[in-house]
Design a protein around this motif. Structure first.
Motif, PDB file in Angstrom:
ATOM      1  N   LYS A  41      12.385 -78.189  14.377  1.00 23.79           N
ATOM      2  CA  LYS A  41      11.178 -78.455  13.835  1.00 23.79           C
ATOM      3  C   LYS A  41      11.111 -77.209  12.961  1.00 23.79           C
ATOM      4  CE  LYS A  41       6.424 -79.323  14.294  1.00 23.79           C
ATOM      5  NZ  LYS A  41       5.829 -78.160  13.606  1.00 23.79           N
ATOM      6  N   ASP A  42      10.581 -77.244  11.667  1.00 24.68           N
ATOM      7  CA  ASP A  42      10.435 -76.099  10.913  1.00 24.68           C
ATOM      8  C   ASP A  42      11.696 -75.239  10.292  1.00 24.68           C
ATOM      9  OD1 ASP A  42       7.840 -77.076  10.523  1.00 24.68           O
ATOM     10  OD2 ASP A  42       7.244 -75.687  12.296  1.00 24.68           O
ATOM     11  N   LEU A  43      13.025 -75.879  10.613  1.00 28.24           N
ATOM     12  CA  LEU A  43      14.109 -75.150  10.078  1.00 28.24           C
ATOM     13  C   LEU A  43      14.739 -76.005   9.134  1.00 28.24           C
ATOM     14  CD1 LEU A  43      15.759 -73.279  13.186  1.00 28.24           C
ATOM     15  CD2 LEU A  43      14.334 -72.314  11.300  1.00 28.24           C
ATOM     16  N   PRO A  44      15.547 -75.608   8.228  1.00 27.78           N
ATOM     17  CA  PRO A  44      16.332 -76.340   7.018  1.00 27.78           C
ATOM     18  C   PRO A  44      17.636 -76.583   7.298  1.00 27.78           C
ATOM     19  CG  PRO A  44      16.206 -74.002   6.609  1.00 27.78           C
ATOM     20  CD  PRO A  44      15.377 -74.047   7.875  1.00 27.78           C
TER      21      PRO A  44
END
Length: 158
Positions: A41-44
């Motif tokens: 979550k929240d990492l690309p």
């Protein structure tokens, strides 16, 4: 010449050893297959994308350093895979093997008897072998740290 030999030895250690940090090989060791393409979550990016980015970038630096005709991939899309996971176990292993192979190939460049670590490449913009060695080490170390963070976020790090 003893200074050059010692510098090359130090660069080899920097490219292959961990010393102050964990090695790339240790960072990806025993990574469960199901987590290679997981994007926290929240990492690309996934670990696979980081591994491939390391591979592509190191390959590009190696080829640029030894082939004046080399054409680099376009930035940034040519340096990052779109797929989040490897297509197969064989693709994963091939990527890891190429990273290790290309690192050894770069060290071979450093060890050439006529290698001038400081001479700018005629085909570059001031780059030289020492700079490229440091760039590979710095870049790989940076993204290896990211792999460790992703593994921790996925609960796959000690």
């Amino acid at each position: 010449m003893p200074e050059k030999k010692e510098l090359i030895h130090t660069l080899e250690q920097l490219l292959t050893g961990g010393h102050a940090h964990i090695t790339f090989n240790d960072a990806v060791h025993n990574l469960p297959e199901k987590l290679r393409g997981a994007v926290p979550k929240d990492l690309p990016y996934s670990i696979w994308q980081l591994v491939e980015h390391i591979r592509i970038t190191q390959w590009d630096i190696l080829e640029f350093s030894r082939d004046p005709q080399h054409i680099s991939p376009s930035w940034p899309e040519g340096y990052w895979p779109e797929e989040t996971a490897p297509a197969s176990e064989a693709a994963w292993k091939k990527s890891l093997e190429q990273i290790n192979h290309d690192c050894k190939e770069f060290i071979t460049l450093l060890r050439q008897p006529d290698a001038d670590l400081y001479a700018p490449f005629p085909h570059g913009e001031g780059q030289h072998l020492l700079r490229e060695a440091l760039l590979i080490a710095d870049h790989t170390s940076y993204h290896t740290g990211q792999i460790i963070v992703v593994r921790r976020l996925l609960g796959a790090w000690k």
